[in-house]
Write a protein that holds these residues in place. Structure first.
Motif, PDB file in Angstrom:
ATOM      1  N   ALA A 324     -15.277  22.052  -1.236  1.00 36.69           N
ATOM      2  CA  ALA A 324     -14.660  20.724  -1.333  1.00 36.69           C
ATOM      3  C   ALA A 324     -14.047  20.311   0.011  1.00 36.69           C
ATOM      4  CB  ALA A 324     -13.587  20.717  -2.424  1.00 36.69           C
ATOM      5  N   ARG A 325     -13.341  21.238   0.654  1.00 37.31           N
ATOM      6  CA  ARG A 325     -12.691  20.913   1.933  1.00 37.31           C
ATOM      7  C   ARG A 325     -13.729  20.609   3.010  1.00 37.31           C
ATOM      8  NH1 ARG A 325      -9.085  24.710   0.123  1.00 37.31           N
ATOM      9  NH2 ARG A 325     -10.175  26.417   1.146  1.00 37.31           N
ATOM     10  N   ARG A 326     -14.792  21.391   3.047  1.00 41.86           N
ATOM     11  CA  ARG A 326     -15.839  21.171   4.034  1.00 41.86           C
ATOM     12  C   ARG A 326     -16.438  19.776   3.842  1.00 41.86           C
ATOM     13  NH1 ARG A 326     -19.833  24.808   2.667  1.00 41.86           N
ATOM     14  NH2 ARG A 326     -18.232  26.409   2.698  1.00 41.86           N
ATOM     15  N   ASN A 327     -16.769  19.424   2.605  1.00 38.15           N
ATOM     16  CA  ASN A 327     -17.369  18.112   2.347  1.00 38.15           C
ATOM     17  C   ASN A 327     -16.368  16.985   2.588  1.00 38.15           C
ATOM     18  OD1 ASN A 327     -20.037  18.785   1.804  1.00 38.15           O
ATOM     19  ND2 ASN A 327     -19.582  19.304  -0.338  1.00 38.15           N
ATOM     20  N   MET A 328     -15.115  17.225   2.227  1.00 37.38           N
ATOM     21  CA  MET A 328     -14.097  16.182   2.397  1.00 37.38           C
ATOM     22  C   MET A 328     -13.819  15.930   3.872  1.00 37.38           C
ATOM     23  SD  MET A 328     -12.670  14.103   0.389  1.00 37.38           S
ATOM     24  CE  MET A 328     -11.891  12.664   1.112  1.00 37.38           C
ATOM     25  N   GLU A 329     -13.923  16.972   4.680  1.00 36.20           N
ATOM     26  CA  GLU A 329     -13.734  16.800   6.124  1.00 36.20           C
ATOM     27  C   GLU A 329     -14.773  15.830   6.680  1.00 36.20           C
ATOM     28  OE1 GLU A 329     -13.734  20.434   8.789  1.00 36.20           O
ATOM     29  OE2 GLU A 329     -12.062  20.867   7.405  1.00 36.20           O
ATOM     30  N   ILE A 330     -16.013  15.981   6.221  1.00 32.01           N
ATOM     31  CA  ILE A 330     -17.094  15.090   6.658  1.00 32.01           C
ATOM     32  C   ILE A 330     -16.799  13.665   6.194  1.00 32.01           C
ATOM     33  CG2 ILE A 330     -19.573  14.600   6.445  1.00 32.01           C
ATOM     34  CD1 ILE A 330     -19.953  17.682   6.027  1.00 32.01           C
ATOM     35  N   VAL A 331     -16.387  13.532   4.927  1.00 29.37           N
ATOM     36  CA  VAL A 331     -16.068  12.206   4.390  1.00 29.37           C
ATOM     37  C   VAL A 331     -14.953  11.560   5.204  1.00 29.37           C
ATOM     38  CG1 VAL A 331     -15.063  10.982   2.404  1.00 29.37           C
ATOM     39  CG2 VAL A 331     -16.846  12.703   2.033  1.00 29.37           C
ATOM     40  N   ARG A 332     -13.894  12.304   5.460  1.00 26.50           N
ATOM     41  CA  ARG A 332     -12.747  11.772   6.213  1.00 26.50           C
ATOM     42  C   ARG A 332     -13.182  11.270   7.586  1.00 26.50           C
ATOM     43  NH1 ARG A 332      -7.535  13.599   4.456  1.00 26.50           N
ATOM     44  NH2 ARG A 332      -6.872  13.178   6.582  1.00 26.50           N
ATOM     45  N   GLU A 333     -14.001  12.076   8.236  1.00 29.51           N
ATOM     46  CA  GLU A 333     -14.447  11.723   9.575  1.00 29.51           C
ATOM     47  C   GLU A 333     -15.301  10.448   9.535  1.00 29.51           C
ATOM     48  OE1 GLU A 333     -16.736  11.545  13.074  1.00 29.51           O
ATOM     49  OE2 GLU A 333     -17.711  12.295  11.245  1.00 29.51           O
ATOM     50  N   ARG A 334     -16.184  10.374   8.541  1.00 28.30           N
ATOM     51  CA  ARG A 334     -17.092   9.220   8.425  1.00 28.30           C
ATOM     52  C   ARG A 334     -16.337   7.936   8.097  1.00 28.30           C
ATOM     53  NH1 ARG A 334     -22.453  12.158   6.951  1.00 28.30           N
ATOM     54  NH2 ARG A 334     -22.539  13.050   9.034  1.00 28.30           N
ATOM     55  N   VAL A 335     -15.290   8.074   7.266  1.00 28.35           N
ATOM     56  CA  VAL A 335     -14.544   6.898   6.829  1.00 28.35           C
ATOM     57  C   VAL A 335     -13.619   6.381   7.938  1.00 28.35           C
ATOM     58  CG1 VAL A 335     -12.744   6.148   5.195  1.00 28.35           C
ATOM     59  CG2 VAL A 335     -14.699   7.425   4.364  1.00 28.35           C
ATOM     60  N   GLY A 336     -13.260   7.277   8.874  1.00 26.12           N
ATOM     61  CA  GLY A 336     -12.417   6.841   9.986  1.00 26.12           C
ATOM     62  C   GLY A 336     -11.004   7.378   9.930  1.00 26.12           C
ATOM     63  N   PHE A 337     -10.774   8.461   9.202  1.00 31.17           N
ATOM     64  CA  PHE A 337      -9.441   9.085   9.154  1.00 31.17           C
ATOM     65  C   PHE A 337      -9.252  10.031  10.321  1.00 31.17           C
ATOM     66  CE2 PHE A 337      -9.616   8.739   4.227  1.00 31.17           C
ATOM     67  CZ  PHE A 337      -9.232   7.420   4.281  1.00 31.17           C
TER      68      PHE A 337
END
Ligand code: ADP
Ligand code: NA
Length: 337
Positions: A324-337
């Protein structure tokens, strides 16, 4: 090809799962451990979308997990965890909520059904956005979106619309922010049986709608289990014959028998030719009792050592959390966090 992934969740909303849960879903969870990289979740966050009692929720979360382990889920062959132990579920739900249309969410028929039962104005926003949290539950466990990557979700009819929404959200996120998620597909288990209420063969066996006489709990004592089967509604005939319309009660019992014993409907008919309902029900009761007795025993053992059970669940949360953390890191980066 890579091992396909599967995600599924179940709510801890009762003190026992029932025969319908077992034959329609949970037995398949156990089987899928052998062919899939499986993530199974006791979805306690979903259980607070309606009014709940905190002590009951805590107890039912443990009882649910213990039953799943007792049925054969194995932390060495799959990952079993509690949803609230992995906070990324709620974080991804927020992100997905922000790309879900208000009208789109408003079309979810399960919300309309559930909300209507309590008066729509009194329904919580959590109940309304429930399908978005469900989408997050699934997409958080996306494999890397490479050719051939597969993410499967076992779904019943009532969850189809939510899976469609999840697929739409995966596609929309990928389109806006770059390919991140594998679109999940429905997995229809071959031998999943739809079990009806023992007293009302027209209605599905259900924890919320069935009367105590209509439902068989996994953790029930053998005595009442037998009694309920012996008293199950049949018809005025005597023939054990598969006929969904004309003999709904007997047909439901045959479905249970076939699912537990592996006997075809034709062979069940032959076996009980001229024997009447009594013998058939007696044998069926023995099958059900023999299936659930070891599960009940094992559940009791697991619940007797709460610390050990909590350690097992922490182990599951750790493994699920890493993905979950690995995937969420990608999401965060893509969204602009
Ligand atoms: P939830 O709100 O989590 O869907 P349910 O108890 O309705 O809770 O269902 C849990 C799982 O058990 C689902 O996969 C559902 O399809 C399955 N299930 C529930 N009732 C039955 C039934 N009578 N026959 C077959 N499967 C069932
Ligand atoms: Na499910």
């Amino acid at each position: 090809a890579a091992t396909p992934r599967v995600f599924s969740g179940i709510q801890p909303t009762a003190d026992s799962f029932h025969l319908g849960n077992y034959l329609g879903a949970l037995r398949q969870w156990v089987a899928l451990q052998e062919t899939h990289e499986a993530f199974y979740c006791v979805v306690d966050l979903h259980a607070i979308t309606v009014e709940h009692d905190p002590a009951a929720l805590r107890r039912r979360t443990r009882v649910s997990a213990a039953q799943l382990l007792a049925m054969g889920l194995d932390q060495d062959r799959s990952t079993l965890f509690v949803q609230s132990h992995v906070p990324e579920h709620t974080e991804l739900a927020w992100v997905l909520g922000c790309i879900t249309g208000f009208g789109e969410a408003g079309r979810m028929t399960q919300f309309k059904d559930k909300a209507a039962k309590q008066g729509t104005a009194g329904a919580s926003v959590g109940l309304f956005t429930y399908p978005i949290l469900q989408a997050a539950d699934i997409l958080l466990y996306t494999p890397e979106p490479r050719a051939g990557a597969v993410l499967q979700v076992p779904v019943g009819e009532d969850q189809r619309q939510h899976l469609e929404l999840t697929r739409d959200l995966a596609g929309r996120f990928n389109h806006r922010f770059g390919t991140t998620f594998v679109a999940p597909e429905a997995y229809i288990p071959e031998n999943a049986a739809k079990i009806t209420d023992l007293q009302e063969p027209g209605a599905k066996m259900s924890k919320s709608a069935s009367s105590p006489q209509g439902i068989i709990d996994v953790l029930e004592e053998p005595g009442p289990m037998r009694k309920k089967i012996m008293r199950a509604v049949t018809d005025t005939g005597t023939e054990v014959r598969y006929d969904e319309e004309g003999k709904a009660g007997v047909t439901n019992l045959m479905r249970i028998y076939a699912a537990l014993d592996g006997t075809s409907y034709g062979d069940i008919e032959k076996r009980y030719e001229g024997a009447g309902y009594g013998q058939f029900k007696k044998d069926l009761a023995a099958l059900v009792v023999d299936t659930f007795e070891p599960i009940r025993e094992r559940t009791r053992e697991l619940l007797a050592d709460e610390d050990a059970l909590d350690r097992l669940l922490a182990q599951g949360a750790e493994r699920a959390g890493a993905v979950a953390r690995r995937n969420m890191e990608i999401v965060r980066e893509r969204v602009g966090f």
